[in-house]
Design a protein around this motif. Sequence first.
Motif, PDB file in Angstrom:
ATOM      1  N   UNK A  33       0.836  -1.197   0.000  1.00 20.12           N
ATOM      2  CA  UNK A  33       0.000   0.000   0.000  1.00 20.12           C
ATOM      3  C   UNK A  33       0.872   1.248   0.000  1.00 20.12           C
ATOM      4  N   UNK A  34       0.336   2.300  -0.519  1.00 17.64           N
ATOM      5  CA  UNK A  34       1.061   3.566  -0.520  1.00 17.64           C
ATOM      6  C   UNK A  34       0.922   4.288   0.810  1.00 17.64           C
ATOM      7  N   UNK A  35       0.068   3.784   1.684  1.00 21.22           N
ATOM      8  CA  UNK A  35      -0.139   4.407   2.992  1.00 21.22           C
ATOM      9  C   UNK A  35       0.911   3.897   3.973  1.00 21.22           C
ATOM     10  N   UNK A  42      -9.317   3.725   5.732  1.00 22.01           N
ATOM     11  CA  UNK A  42      -9.179   4.813   4.781  1.00 22.01           C
ATOM     12  C   UNK A  42      -9.236   4.218   3.383  1.00 22.01           C
ATOM     13  N   UNK A  43      -9.389   5.051   2.414  1.00 22.90           N
ATOM     14  CA  UNK A  43      -9.467   4.604   1.029  1.00 22.90           C
ATOM     15  C   UNK A  43      -8.154   4.927   0.345  1.00 22.90           C
ATOM     16  N   UNK A  44      -7.583   3.934  -0.317  1.00 23.94           N
ATOM     17  CA  UNK A  44      -6.384   4.191  -1.110  1.00 23.94           C
ATOM     18  C   UNK A  44      -6.588   3.562  -2.482  1.00 23.94           C
ATOM     19  N   UNK A  45      -6.002   4.193  -3.468  1.00 21.97           N
ATOM     20  CA  UNK A  45      -6.061   3.677  -4.832  1.00 21.97           C
ATOM     21  C   UNK A  45      -4.642   3.292  -5.206  1.00 21.97           C
ATOM     22  N   UNK A  46      -4.449   2.026  -5.534  1.00 22.15           N
ATOM     23  CA  UNK A  46      -3.118   1.512  -5.844  1.00 22.15           C
ATOM     24  C   UNK A  46      -3.057   1.093  -7.306  1.00 22.15           C
ATOM     25  N   UNK A  47      -1.951   1.370  -7.951  1.00 17.84           N
ATOM     26  CA  UNK A  47      -1.742   0.987  -9.341  1.00 17.84           C
ATOM     27  C   UNK A  47      -1.087  -0.395  -9.383  1.00 17.84           C
TER      28      UNK A  47
END
Length: 109
Positions: A33-35, A42-47
């Motif tokens: 995760x980028x977090x 929380x909401x995260x968008x990962x590529x």
Amino acid sequence: LDSSASSSATSSTEASTSLGDPICEYHQVTIPTSQSGPPRQDISVEDLTPVLNELLEKSGMQQGTLTVISRHTTTAITINEREHRLQQDMARFLLELAPPDERSSAAAR
């Protein structure tokens, strides 16, 4: 097919010679995760593209289908352009749909 599995109707030797090379490969990939810090609501968008491209290169696959699944109950996989405003819109929509509780770092938004 899992190349290590044998059918009850044929012996594993018979199956491997009649089927040839495996037609399916299974890989488990962990996407970081980028977090930072501990998990939070929380909401995260990962590529996933770089990780999947590397997996495809290593596999040598030239044709076929890549199927991606998530084994986590709170993960969704979608196909979208990686566009910052779209990510913000998705987060805002999901937070309105299912508001965070007091444990969430997203509640401060």
